[in-house]
Design an enzyme around this catalytic site. Structure first.
Site, PDB file in Angstrom:
ATOM      1  CG  HIS A  38      44.878 -63.330  29.871  1.00 25.78           C
ATOM      2  ND1 HIS A  38      44.566 -62.035  29.295  1.00 25.78           N
ATOM      3  CD2 HIS A  38      45.548 -64.338  29.174  1.00 25.78           C
ATOM      4  CE1 HIS A  38      44.891 -62.426  28.024  1.00 25.78           C
ATOM      5  NE2 HIS A  38      45.384 -63.462  27.870  1.00 25.78           N
ATOM      6  CB  CYS A  54      45.514 -66.652  26.448  1.00 23.88           C
ATOM      7  SG  CYS A  54      47.339 -67.102  26.886  1.00 23.88           S
TER       8      CYS A  54
END
Length: 82
Positions: A38, A54
């Site tokens: 992301h 992440c």
């Protein structure tokens, strides 16, 4: 609706249960909803241990990648490709 900390795009990663010890306690992991690639509103955090697993990219880079990658594309996370 993304939290601003996730930048402009989120691409979930389906982490196989047997490779993720936290998957036993969190049903989102094998479904690709817990971990992802992301953007971020904090570009200084890229490349640091600033999230719970992440992969962070600049908003510009994740927006470009988002349009190039199809759902179901295999993603291998490696330490060094050389």
């Amino acid at each position: 609706d993304l939290d601003e900390a996730f930048g402009t795009r989120w691409m979930g990663l389906g982490v196989p249960c047997e490779k993720d010890n936290r998957a036993e306690m969190d049903h989102r992991a094998p479904e690709g909803l817990k971990y992802g690639i992301h953007g971020t509103d904090e570009p200084g955090s890229i490349g640091r241990h600033a999230s719970g697993g992440c992969i962070r990219m600049t908003n510009q880079d994740i927006s470009e990648l988002y349009h190039l990658v199809k759902v179901g594309t295999r993603v291998d996370v490696v330490k060094d490709i050389q």
